[in-house]
Design a protein around this motif. Sequence first.
Motif, mmCIF file in Angstrom:
data_model
loop_
_atom_site.group_PDB
_atom_site.id
_atom_site.type_symbol
_atom_site.label_atom_id
_atom_site.label_comp_id
_atom_site.label_asym_id
_atom_site.label_seq_id
_atom_site.Cartn_x
_atom_site.Cartn_y
_atom_site.Cartn_z
ATOM 1 N N ARG A 97 38.122 39.842 52.411
ATOM 2 C CA ARG A 97 38.729 39.062 51.332
ATOM 3 C C ARG A 97 39.454 39.958 50.332
ATOM 4 N NH1 ARG A 97 33.660 36.145 48.740
ATOM 5 N NH2 ARG A 97 33.155 35.958 50.946
ATOM 6 N N PRO A 98 40.568 39.492 49.739
ATOM 7 C CA PRO A 98 41.244 40.271 48.695
ATOM 8 C C PRO A 98 40.304 40.477 47.502
ATOM 9 C CG PRO A 98 42.644 38.486 49.485
ATOM 10 C CD PRO A 98 41.275 38.249 50.053
ATOM 11 N N PRO A 99 40.179 41.703 47.011
ATOM 12 C CA PRO A 99 39.257 41.959 45.888
ATOM 13 C C PRO A 99 39.559 41.106 44.667
ATOM 14 C CG PRO A 99 39.968 44.018 46.893
ATOM 15 C CD PRO A 99 40.790 42.948 47.522
ATOM 16 N N ALA A 100 40.835 40.811 44.422
ATOM 17 C CA ALA A 100 41.200 40.033 43.242
ATOM 18 C C ALA A 100 40.668 38.611 43.299
ATOM 19 C CB ALA A 100 42.720 40.007 43.076
ATOM 20 N N ARG A 101 40.292 38.150 44.494
ATOM 21 C CA ARG A 101 39.801 36.781 44.643
ATOM 22 C C ARG A 101 38.298 36.737 44.880
ATOM 23 N NH1 ARG A 101 44.806 33.914 47.982
ATOM 24 N NH2 ARG A 101 46.306 34.153 46.288
ATOM 25 N N ARG A 102 37.653 37.835 44.587
ATOM 26 C CA ARG A 102 36.195 37.862 44.744
ATOM 27 C C ARG A 102 35.546 36.958 43.703
ATOM 28 N NH1 ARG A 102 33.095 41.063 47.212
ATOM 29 N NH2 ARG A 102 34.706 42.628 47.525
ATOM 30 N N ARG A 103 34.567 36.192 44.119
ATOM 31 C CA ARG A 103 33.852 35.321 43.208
ATOM 32 C C ARG A 103 32.741 36.099 42.520
ATOM 33 N NH1 ARG A 103 30.912 31.921 45.842
ATOM 34 N NH2 ARG A 103 30.715 30.475 44.115
ATOM 35 N N PRO A 104 32.606 35.979 41.189
ATOM 36 C CA PRO A 104 31.553 36.707 40.480
ATOM 37 C C PRO A 104 30.159 36.209 40.865
ATOM 38 C CG PRO A 104 32.623 35.117 39.018
ATOM 39 C CD PRO A 104 33.428 35.152 40.292
ATOM 40 N N ASN A 105 29.198 37.129 40.856
ATOM 41 C CA ASN A 105 27.786 36.808 41.135
ATOM 42 C C ASN A 105 27.591 36.181 42.509
ATOM 43 O OD1 ASN A 105 27.108 37.620 38.454
ATOM 44 N ND2 ASN A 105 27.764 35.613 37.712
#
Length: 306
Positions: A97-105
């Motif tokens: 997944r693109p790091p910028a679209r990583r979901r927090p927690n």
Amino acid sequence: MIRIAIAGSGGLAQTFAYFISQTTHPFIILSRTPQPTLTALDYQVVVVNYENQDDLRYSLQGIDLVISTVSGNPQINLIDAAANSGVRRFVPSEFERPPARRRPNNLLDRDKSHGLDWLRWWSQRTHMRSTVFTCGVFYERFARGGLVSMGIGASTSVAYQGSYLVDIGEGTAEAVEYNMAGQPIFVSMTSVNDVARFLVAAIELGLHDWPGEFRMSGDRRTVSEILSWSEAVRGGVPFSTNIIKAQDLNTHLNHATNGLDYYRVARIQELIATEQRCYDFTAPNLNALVDVRPISFWDWLSSHWA
């Protein structure tokens, strides 16, 4: 000539090693334990202790590029050692997944966000730079046995056959087809072998002009297409399919969490990530720079399940 260290000895690392071995670039494989099978292939395996900085720094002397397939604290320690050993470029274990679209927690993060933060910290203090190779979902999630059939992701809950969207072997599926706005959900995807081919092609470009993120794509399809093609490749027999509405995902997640069903928690987390476009991107910048013609999802699917 670029001197390369591949961290890890699992399926993904072995795939990278195979394609790099077809070039003139020397490489070593960093492994916690001896790997006689890899040594028999004339690969140089260096046994390391990821808790020992002196050991790691010694093993990385003269290395230009580190490609990591390890995560968590071992990767953090590897980053420290690489930054202190003169490594020029670090590729973190961050491929789908693109790091910028990583979901927090996110429970599926496996401390990768910390690794990216740590790489940014070192880039401000040393000459080491990092590049993430983003490929979208691996086709092999839909393989017989899932990703673990290739020795990838065995320590996670989402790498087994049927753990993502569809179980082609069993003829079942669970997915969300439309997002909160009622639009079709797209997924970018690439085969593991093509990811390795893209990586090698990028190495041939030289490390100096690499951006912070290379994006590659073998195909981009809607969830509905993935489900339909999965049925088609098994003779067109309708699957037993559970379609979840986007607005109901959090309810399913809470129910799984309260029931301590961690396998299902991971599965629903992946559906939420998919609905939020964490695996979707357009205009892959690496495709345009290299002469790699990736296999399409349909061609891979029909070949694998023929």
